[in-house]
Design a protein around this motif. Structure first.
Motif, mmCIF file in Angstrom:
data_model
loop_
_atom_site.group_PDB
_atom_site.id
_atom_site.type_symbol
_atom_site.label_atom_id
_atom_site.label_comp_id
_atom_site.label_asym_id
_atom_site.label_seq_id
_atom_site.Cartn_x
_atom_site.Cartn_y
_atom_site.Cartn_z
ATOM 1 N N LEU A 1 -2.357 6.524 6.684
ATOM 2 C CA LEU A 1 -2.885 5.260 6.130
ATOM 3 C C LEU A 1 -3.961 5.284 5.161
ATOM 4 O O LEU A 1 -4.064 4.528 4.003
ATOM 5 C CB LEU A 1 -3.232 4.343 7.310
ATOM 6 N N LEU A 2 -4.959 6.296 5.415
ATOM 7 C CA LEU A 2 -5.971 6.387 4.442
ATOM 8 C C LEU A 2 -5.536 7.019 3.033
ATOM 9 O O LEU A 2 -5.903 6.466 1.948
ATOM 10 C CB LEU A 2 -6.947 7.465 4.799
ATOM 11 N N MET A 3 -4.474 7.566 2.981
ATOM 12 C CA MET A 3 -4.071 7.961 1.721
ATOM 13 C C MET A 3 -3.125 7.012 0.892
ATOM 14 O O MET A 3 -2.996 6.710 -0.233
ATOM 15 C CB MET A 3 -3.063 9.175 1.632
ATOM 16 N N HIS A 4 -2.587 6.075 1.654
ATOM 17 C CA HIS A 4 -1.864 4.812 1.267
ATOM 18 C C HIS A 4 -2.889 3.997 0.561
ATOM 19 O O HIS A 4 -2.759 3.243 -0.407
ATOM 20 C CB HIS A 4 -1.265 4.080 2.356
ATOM 21 N N TYR B 1 0.935 -1.441 0.012
ATOM 22 C CA TYR B 1 -0.137 -0.094 -0.024
ATOM 23 C C TYR B 1 0.795 1.203 0.042
ATOM 24 O O TYR B 1 1.165 1.927 1.123
ATOM 25 C CB TYR B 1 -0.968 -0.050 1.427
ATOM 26 N N PRO B 2 1.661 1.591 -1.224
ATOM 27 C CA PRO B 2 2.317 2.579 -1.144
ATOM 28 C C PRO B 2 1.826 3.992 -1.106
ATOM 29 O O PRO B 2 0.622 4.253 -1.292
ATOM 30 C CB PRO B 2 2.801 2.544 -2.529
ATOM 31 N N GLY B 3 2.494 4.890 -0.233
ATOM 32 C CA GLY B 3 2.118 6.333 -0.335
ATOM 33 C C GLY B 3 2.223 7.370 -1.570
ATOM 34 O O GLY B 3 3.057 6.725 -2.351
ATOM 35 N N PRO B 4 1.592 8.337 -1.448
ATOM 36 C CA PRO B 4 1.880 9.131 -2.913
ATOM 37 C C PRO B 4 2.991 9.888 -2.853
ATOM 38 O O PRO B 4 3.414 9.842 -4.035
ATOM 39 C CB PRO B 4 0.591 10.155 -2.479
#
Length: 129
Positions: A100-103, A19-22
């Protein structure tokens, strides 16, 4: 740095497990072959993440300062310490949640091949998606 709205490892488990981050996706955009639309949407997620995380990080910093001040003022007792720690941990949880929600949302923007490429490039594995 958390005070800037950055994660400072708060979303490590997500990033390491597919679950990569932006921010890191944008750093690897050429190697991931992001489409122009994916890049634009990922930039939007990054901006949203920082906009959400910065005020939460400010609340965390303030809570940590209040906790420290209790000891500096020599007013610490079990009740005030418990309350100060609980306040700081609630604030830390909110910063973590913003990341975490953005991931999750970034994960959904990428194709399976891009997610696997990210895992290889960032972590040297293909992950367990």
């Amino acid at each position: 740095v958390v005070s800037d709205g950055r994660g400072a490892g708060l979303a490590f488990a997500a990033d390491q497990n597919g679950y990569p981050g932006p921010l890191h996706v944008l750093e690897l955009k050429d190697r991931l072959h992001l489409t122009p639309e994916q890049e634009t949407r990922t930039r939007g997620l990054l901006e949203t993440m920082f906009a959400d995380a910065r005020p939460r990080a400010a609340r965390l910093a303030a809570a940590e300062a209040r906790r420290q001040q209790i000891f500096a003022d020599k007013t610490a007792d079990a009740e005030t310490v418990r309350a100060a720690v609980a306040d700081a941990e609630r604030a830390r949880a909110e910063v973590r949640l913003a990341h975490l929600l953005m991931h999750l949302r970034t994960h959904d923007l990428l194709t399976e091949n891009q997610r696997q490429a990210y895992q290889r490039l960032r972590w040297g594995t293909t992950g367990h998606q």
